[in-house]
Design a protein around this motif. Structure first.
Motif, PDB file in Angstrom:
ATOM      1  N   GLY A 119       0.805  -1.206   0.000  1.00 28.38           N
ATOM      2  CA  GLY A 119       0.000   0.000   0.000  1.00 28.38           C
ATOM      3  C   GLY A 119       0.841   1.260   0.000  1.00 28.38           C
ATOM      4  O   GLY A 119       0.500   2.256  -0.651  1.00 28.38           O
ATOM      5  N   HIS A 120       1.959   1.237   0.701  1.00 23.03           N
ATOM      6  CA  HIS A 120       2.861   2.388   0.711  1.00 23.03           C
ATOM      7  C   HIS A 120       3.419   2.664  -0.680  1.00 23.03           C
ATOM      8  O   HIS A 120       3.727   3.818  -1.012  1.00 23.03           O
ATOM      9  N   ARG A 121       3.527   1.591  -1.480  1.00 20.31           N
ATOM     10  CA  ARG A 121       4.016   1.758  -2.851  1.00 20.31           C
ATOM     11  C   ARG A 121       2.880   2.014  -3.836  1.00 20.31           C
ATOM     12  O   ARG A 121       3.134   2.231  -5.024  1.00 20.31           O
ATOM     13  N   GLY A 122       1.635   1.951  -3.341  1.00 16.45           N
ATOM     14  CA  GLY A 122       0.495   2.175  -4.227  1.00 16.45           C
ATOM     15  C   GLY A 122       0.232   1.029  -5.181  1.00 16.45           C
ATOM     16  O   GLY A 122      -0.401   1.222  -6.226  1.00 16.45           O
ATOM     17  N   ARG A 156      -1.870  -1.627  -6.027  1.00 21.76           N
ATOM     18  CA  ARG A 156      -3.210  -2.087  -5.667  1.00 21.76           C
ATOM     19  C   ARG A 156      -3.358  -3.600  -5.778  1.00 21.76           C
ATOM     20  O   ARG A 156      -3.939  -4.237  -4.897  1.00 21.76           O
ATOM     21  N   TYR A 192      -8.922   3.682  -2.521  1.00 22.91           N
ATOM     22  CA  TYR A 192      -7.737   4.289  -1.918  1.00 22.91           C
ATOM     23  C   TYR A 192      -6.820   4.906  -2.972  1.00 22.91           C
ATOM     24  O   TYR A 192      -6.038   5.814  -2.662  1.00 22.91           O
ATOM     25  N   ASP A 193      -6.922   4.434  -4.201  1.00 20.63           N
ATOM     26  CA  ASP A 193      -6.197   5.100  -5.285  1.00 20.63           C
ATOM     27  C   ASP A 193      -6.759   6.500  -5.506  1.00 20.63           C
ATOM     28  O   ASP A 193      -6.006   7.456  -5.724  1.00 20.63           O
ATOM     29  N   GLY A 212      -5.655   8.687  -2.793  1.00 17.87           N
ATOM     30  CA  GLY A 212      -4.220   8.956  -2.845  1.00 17.87           C
ATOM     31  C   GLY A 212      -3.456   8.394  -1.664  1.00 17.87           C
ATOM     32  O   GLY A 212      -2.274   8.718  -1.472  1.00 17.87           O
ATOM     33  N   THR A 213      -4.089   7.554  -0.868  1.00 17.06           N
ATOM     34  CA  THR A 213      -3.415   6.958   0.287  1.00 17.06           C
ATOM     35  C   THR A 213      -4.064   5.627   0.650  1.00 17.06           C
ATOM     36  O   THR A 213      -5.285   5.461   0.498  1.00 17.06           O
ATOM     37  N   TYR A 214      -3.246   4.703   1.099  1.00 21.31           N
ATOM     38  CA  TYR A 214      -3.713   3.411   1.585  1.00 21.31           C
ATOM     39  C   TYR A 214      -3.639   3.368   3.113  1.00 21.31           C
ATOM     40  O   TYR A 214      -3.392   2.315   3.711  1.00 21.31           O
TER      41      TYR A 214
END
Length: 239
Positions: free
Chosen positions: A107-110, A112, A206-207, A210-212
């Motif tokens: 999630g920190h890396r986005g 999904r 969360y995309d 802009g944050t997970y």
């Protein structure tokens, strides 16, 4: 003609040390509230385990865990395998914590898709643990244990040379089902929340935000549940 924007006093960000305009720990509000909840929940589990410990170590005799938990459900092993099944349960829950860590990192890396896969693995691990706990409870019920209920012959559950006690056996049974049931309820709640978060991940919620961060907050709860099990495992199965 130029105009100057006017900021009302209520919208001004206060910067003095006690003004409350900025988090003193640089922590998001939701994450801080999760920590507060976990702290209060830790007090609840602590009170239950302390009560168990007080009764356990003030007793003159107590049922031995390796005499009670000897079977492996769904197999022909009824005796002679002390703590094997609960060891498997513990391994499953710890591995689900590992998959949650990997999900938070993704999630920190986005990423999904990676988050989704790790969340699926965590949910599966949670359901497997609950299934194992249901099997263990079912076996104990079959043996005669329960809330307000113990087997007719309890001698086999006490170490050799120790006098058996129906009172202490009943206290053990009541506390075991209460504490492991309370923990199981937390695991079940965590699984449901993880499923909700997984659905949001798949929908791209969360995309768009802009944050997970929600994955990380749920991860804190899941790690707490795993940590509590370590203490439950120690108190009931090892001590």
């Amino acid at each position: 003609m130029s105009t100057t924007a006017v900021t009302s006093p209520i919208d001004e960000v206060k910067t003095t040390p006690w003004a409350g305009g900025r988090s003193p720990f640089s922590v998001e509000y939701g994450k801080m509230m999760m920590w507060f909840f976990l702290l209060s929940d830790a007090f609840t589990f602590s009170s239950l385990l302390i009560a168990y410990g007080a009764l356990r170590f003030s007793s003159t005799s107590w049922p031995a865990a390796d005499h009670i938990f000897q079977s492996v459900p769904l197999t022909s092993i009824e005796h002679g395998a002390p703590l094997v099944f609960v060891g498997l349960m513990t391994f499953i829950l710890i591995m689900s914590s590992v998959t949650m860590v990997l999900g938070v990192e993704a999630g920190h890396r986005g990423a999904r898709k990676e988050v989704a896969w790790w969340m699926v693995a965590t949910v599966i691990g949670g359901f497997m643990f609950l299934g194992c706990q249901a099997l263990e409870w079912s076996h104990l019920f079959h043996e005669g244990f329960g809330w307000g209920k113990i087997p007719g012959d309890i001698k086999e559950f006490f170490p050799e040379g120790t006098a058996e006690s129906t009172i202490y056996t009943q206290q053990f049974s009541n506390l075991f089902f209460t504490i492991t049931g309370f923990h199981g309820f937390h695991v079940f709640t965590g699984v449901i929340i993880n499923i909700i978060i997984l659905i949001n991940v798949l929908l791209g919620t969360y995309d768009r935000r802009g944050t997970y961060g929600m994955v990380e907050k749920v991860g804190l709860y899941w790690h707490f549940v795993d940590l509590v099990w370590v203490f439950v495992f120690t108190f009931f199965y090892l001590v």
